[in-house]
Scaffold this motif. Structure first.
Motif, PDB file in Angstrom:
ATOM      1  N   THR A  34       0.943  -1.224   0.001  1.00  0.00           N
ATOM      2  CA  THR A  34       0.044   0.006   0.170  1.00  0.00           C
ATOM      3  C   THR A  34       0.885   1.490   0.014  1.00  0.00           C
ATOM      4  O   THR A  34       0.475   2.342  -0.575  1.00  0.00           O
ATOM      5  N   PHE A  35       2.124   1.358   0.730  1.00  0.00           N
ATOM      6  CA  PHE A  35       3.061   2.386   0.672  1.00  0.00           C
ATOM      7  C   PHE A  35       3.344   2.759  -0.653  1.00  0.00           C
ATOM      8  O   PHE A  35       3.249   3.841  -1.057  1.00  0.00           O
ATOM      9  N   VAL A  36       3.778   1.503  -1.315  1.00  0.00           N
ATOM     10  CA  VAL A  36       4.197   1.738  -2.748  1.00  0.00           C
ATOM     11  C   VAL A  36       3.395   2.421  -3.805  1.00  0.00           C
ATOM     12  O   VAL A  36       3.608   3.214  -4.509  1.00  0.00           O
ATOM     13  N   LEU A  37       2.009   1.850  -3.599  1.00  0.00           N
ATOM     14  CA  LEU A  37       1.034   2.349  -4.462  1.00  0.00           C
ATOM     15  C   LEU A  37       0.450   3.627  -4.071  1.00  0.00           C
ATOM     16  O   LEU A  37       0.544   4.504  -5.144  1.00  0.00           O
ATOM     17  N   VAL A  38       0.398   4.140  -2.847  1.00  0.00           N
ATOM     18  CA  VAL A  38       0.366   5.395  -2.529  1.00  0.00           C
ATOM     19  C   VAL A  38       1.180   6.588  -2.653  1.00  0.00           C
ATOM     20  O   VAL A  38       0.833   7.735  -3.396  1.00  0.00           O
ATOM     21  N   PHE A  39       2.395   6.134  -2.708  1.00  0.00           N
ATOM     22  CA  PHE A  39       3.692   6.935  -3.030  1.00  0.00           C
ATOM     23  C   PHE A  39       3.517   7.172  -4.396  1.00  0.00           C
ATOM     24  O   PHE A  39       3.748   8.254  -5.043  1.00  0.00           O
ATOM     25  N   THR A  40       3.314   6.015  -5.238  1.00  0.00           N
ATOM     26  CA  THR A  40       3.361   6.158  -6.558  1.00  0.00           C
ATOM     27  C   THR A  40       2.044   7.537  -7.036  1.00  0.00           C
ATOM     28  O   THR A  40       2.251   8.260  -7.905  1.00  0.00           O
ATOM     29  N   VAL A  41       0.990   7.085  -6.533  1.00  0.00           N
ATOM     30  CA  VAL A  41      -0.072   8.079  -6.679  1.00  0.00           C
ATOM     31  C   VAL A  41       0.242   9.610  -6.378  1.00  0.00           C
ATOM     32  O   VAL A  41       0.083  10.330  -7.338  1.00  0.00           O
ATOM     33  N   GLY A  42       0.677   9.768  -5.232  1.00  0.00           N
ATOM     34  CA  GLY A  42       1.027  11.002  -4.891  1.00  0.00           C
ATOM     35  C   GLY A  42       2.294  11.718  -5.764  1.00  0.00           C
ATOM     36  O   GLY A  42       2.079  12.761  -6.363  1.00  0.00           O
ATOM     37  N   CYS A  43       3.281  11.032  -6.401  1.00  0.00           N
ATOM     38  CA  CYS A  43       4.165  11.550  -6.938  1.00  0.00           C
ATOM     39  C   CYS A  43       3.456  11.658  -8.565  1.00  0.00           C
ATOM     40  O   CYS A  43       3.897  12.780  -9.346  1.00  0.00           O
ATOM     41  N   CYS A  44       2.712  10.850  -9.031  1.00  0.00           N
ATOM     42  CA  CYS A  44       2.048  11.219 -10.230  1.00  0.00           C
ATOM     43  C   CYS A  44       1.363  12.380 -10.222  1.00  0.00           C
ATOM     44  O   CYS A  44       1.167  13.132 -11.117  1.00  0.00           O
ATOM     45  N   VAL A  45       0.626  12.631  -9.160  1.00  0.00           N
ATOM     46  CA  VAL A  45      -0.222  13.756  -8.945  1.00  0.00           C
ATOM     47  C   VAL A  45       0.444  15.064  -9.012  1.00  0.00           C
ATOM     48  O   VAL A  45       0.110  16.139  -9.655  1.00  0.00           O
ATOM     49  N   LEU A  46       1.696  15.185  -8.368  1.00  0.00           N
ATOM     50  CA  LEU A  46       2.392  16.255  -8.285  1.00  0.00           C
ATOM     51  C   LEU A  46       3.228  16.297  -9.392  1.00  0.00           C
ATOM     52  O   LEU A  46       3.634  17.622  -9.532  1.00  0.00           O
ATOM     53  N   THR A  47       4.051  15.438  -9.923  1.00  0.00           N
ATOM     54  CA  THR A  47       5.004  15.836 -10.837  1.00  0.00           C
ATOM     55  C   THR A  47       4.917  14.805 -12.153  1.00  0.00           C
ATOM     56  O   THR A  47       5.367  15.158 -13.075  1.00  0.00           O
ATOM     57  N   GLY A  48       3.729  14.007 -12.228  1.00  0.00           N
ATOM     58  CA  GLY A  48       3.529  13.106 -13.397  1.00  0.00           C
ATOM     59  C   GLY A  48       2.837  13.860 -14.521  1.00  0.00           C
ATOM     60  O   GLY A  48       2.585  15.094 -14.721  1.00  0.00           O
ATOM     61  N   SER A  49       2.728  12.859 -15.524  1.00  0.00           N
ATOM     62  CA  SER A  49       1.742  13.318 -16.820  1.00  0.00           C
ATOM     63  C   SER A  49       0.299  12.982 -16.750  1.00  0.00           C
ATOM     64  O   SER A  49       0.291  11.740 -16.489  1.00  0.00           O
ATOM     65  N   GLY A  50      -0.421  13.820 -16.876  1.00  0.00           N
ATOM     66  CA  GLY A  50      -1.708  13.513 -16.893  1.00  0.00           C
ATOM     67  C   GLY A  50      -2.236  12.393 -18.017  1.00  0.00           C
ATOM     68  O   GLY A  50      -3.240  11.432 -17.882  1.00  0.00           O
ATOM     69  N   THR A  51      -1.551  12.177 -18.987  1.00  0.00           N
ATOM     70  CA  THR A  51      -1.590  11.299 -20.226  1.00  0.00           C
ATOM     71  C   THR A  51      -1.435   9.750 -19.649  1.00  0.00           C
ATOM     72  O   THR A  51      -1.921   8.801 -19.966  1.00  0.00           O
ATOM     73  N   TRP A  52      -0.313   9.700 -18.668  1.00  0.00           N
ATOM     74  CA  TRP A  52       0.050   8.657 -18.168  1.00  0.00           C
ATOM     75  C   TRP A  52       0.041   8.340 -16.784  1.00  0.00           C
ATOM     76  O   TRP A  52       0.180   7.153 -16.355  1.00  0.00           O
ATOM     77  N   ASN A  53      -0.578   9.192 -16.040  1.00  0.00           N
ATOM     78  CA  ASN A  53      -0.634   8.912 -14.621  1.00  0.00           C
ATOM     79  C   ASN A  53      -1.443   7.550 -14.200  1.00  0.00           C
ATOM     80  O   ASN A  53      -1.083   6.688 -13.569  1.00  0.00           O
ATOM     81  N   ALA A  54      -2.718   7.502 -14.864  1.00  0.00           N
ATOM     82  CA  ALA A  54      -3.508   6.071 -14.372  1.00  0.00           C
ATOM     83  C   ALA A  54      -2.813   5.034 -15.011  1.00  0.00           C
ATOM     84  O   ALA A  54      -2.839   3.946 -14.273  1.00  0.00           O
ATOM     85  N   THR A  55      -2.165   4.909 -15.996  1.00  0.00           N
ATOM     86  CA  THR A  55      -1.306   3.876 -16.525  1.00  0.00           C
ATOM     87  C   THR A  55      -0.216   3.636 -15.521  1.00  0.00           C
ATOM     88  O   THR A  55       0.078   2.236 -15.110  1.00  0.00           O
TER      89      THR A  55
END
Length: 443
Positions: free
Chosen positions: A2-23
């Motif tokens: 769960t830590f890995v999942l949520v950490f990835t979500v947080g990084c995607c939200v703040l620094t990721g790409s809207g095109t690829w975040n969900a993937t």
């Protein structure tokens, strides 16, 4: 996990790409489920644990222990992202122009889909017979996030997980929108269990009775309704949200629901596919079942389209129209031919990978490739001809898109071309797979 999942979500939200975040999020969820599944079951989500407890697959004492671990992992991951990427900060709230009710509904529906897929692919006896479990469970679960992430990301943030909601809402310690999202997600888990029991009544039978069980037509129609509804809803929300990944998201929804429900109804979710299977012979689907399936699929398509219309009316693209029409600079004949060709490809692949005898070299009764191959046709066709025709490849999707905008003028044209593609698929299958029409060799 769960830590890995949520950490990835947080990084995607703040620094990721809207095109690829969900993937990206779906990929890490899939990877961690495969990694820790043999240890803990790989729930990584309080709603998933809740659904498994409600369905009787795990004891409630374990559910509560998992909740503590999952919520702790989510909150620590949220805090880590907050500290690492400051001054940027995570926030959780309804998407632009949407009300809390829209956001809560999106979380409720797609969390229900997620938990429903988990129950079907990871807990059901038909998908997990003794000593022959399936290989696709994490693939099916992870790709629900691709489906819902692009469809609902702009509406609710697409958490589908109370631990993710807590982590994203960490600046309020989960007591902002996080607790509202969490309650919606837990409610989705309750719906998932009810639907699971509806389509798999054999789970309540003894082992001996379950071996003899054959799904009745109402159960199979319920399966077709659920799969088609989620497919068309996902397409429609991607369309009205002007998603950059409509075909990819739709393919993910189709793949996950095929893995979940293939052993119930065959998981057609498409009148053109049903026609192809009937026309291919071999008694894979009776005319009675085909008529009931087609009617159910079309009703599901209309209802999903109308639900999309309510999101469209409240969304940031409310002033735009998304009608079922040929693309700019394309006529109805050209668009129809495009639909026919890629519906032919889809139907042919379905017949070839989902209705044939298992090859001798196949080691498992539940290989991973069949739904992945079918969904890949949607990714290919949707991207190849989306600009020409929309890339529906399915009369139920076509009527859903038409219902969303109340634009039925081209529906019959598109549907007839798609059904023609299904018939061509059956003809081609009869030519290339002649062995399927002979008696199997006795060993």
């Amino acid at each position: 996990g769960t830590f890995v999942l949520v950490f990835t979500v947080g990084c995607c939200v703040l620094t990721g790409s809207g095109t690829w975040n969900a993937t990206a999020i779906a990929s890490v969820l899939m990877a961690m489920i495969y990694a820790v599944g043999p240890v803990s079951g790989g729930h990584l989500n309080p709603a998933v644990s809740f659904s498994l407890g409600l369905s009787g697959n795990i004891k409630y004492a374990k559910v509560f222990k998992y909740w503590v671990a999952q919520l702790l992992g989510g909150s620590l991951a949220g805090a880590a992202v907050h500290a690492l990427l400051a001054p940027k900060a995570l926030s959780l709230e309804p998407g632009a122009s949407y009300t809390a009710w829209h956001a809560v509904l999106a979380e409720f529906i797609y969390t229900a889909m997620l938990c429903f897929v988990v129950l079907n692919v990871a807990a059901s006896r038909r998908n997990n017979p003794p000593h022959n479990g399936n290989q696709f469970f994490a693939l099916a679960i992870g790709f629900v996030i691709v489906a819902g992430g692009y469809a609902a990301g702009g509406i609710s943030g697409a958490c589908f997980n109370p631990a993710v909601a807590l982590g994203v809402d960490i600046k309020h310690f989960g007591f902002g929108w996080g607790i509202v999202w969490g309650l919606a997600e837990l409610s989705g888990a309750v719906l998932a269990v009810a639907l699971y029991r509806l389509v798999r009544p054999d789970e309540a039978l003894s082992e001996a009775d379950a071996q003899r069980y054959t799904a009745l037509l109402p159960t199979k129609c319920a399966s077709e309704f659920l799969g088609t509804f989620m497919l068309v809803l996902t397409v429609g929300l991607n369309v009205v949200m002007a998603s950059p990944a409509t075909a990819w998201s739709a393919a993910a929804a189709l793949m996950s629901m095929i893995y979940a429900l293939g052993s119930v109804s065959g998981a057609h979710f498409n009148p053109a596919v049903t026609l192809a299977i009937v026309a291919s012979g071999r008694n894979k689907c009776s005319a009675k079942d085909a008529f009931a399936y087609t009617l159910t699929q079309m009703i599901a398509g209309v209802l999903a389209g109308l639900l999309c219309a309510s999101f469209h009316a409240a969304g940031p693209n409310a002033a735009k129209t998304f009608a079922l029409v040929p693309g700019a600079k394309y006529d109805a004949c050209g668009a129809g031919l495009c639909e026919m060709f890629f519906t032919f490809v889809l139907g042919y692949v379905v017949l070839s990978v989902a209705t044939t005898r298992d090859p001798p070299q196949q080691q498992s009764e539940h290989p991973f490739h069949f739904a992945l191959a079918i969904a890949s046709c949607v990714t290919a066709g949707g991207n190849a001809i989306g600009a020409a025709s929309g890339g529906e490849l399915n009369p139920a999707v076509a009527i859903g898109v038409a219902a969303q905008d109340l634009s039925f003028g081209f529906f019959l044209v598109f549907a007839l071309w798609e059904l023609a593609g299904g018939m061509l698929a059956a003809i081609a299958f009869r030519v290339t797979h002649r062995v399927e029409f002979s008696e199997p060799e006795k060993v």
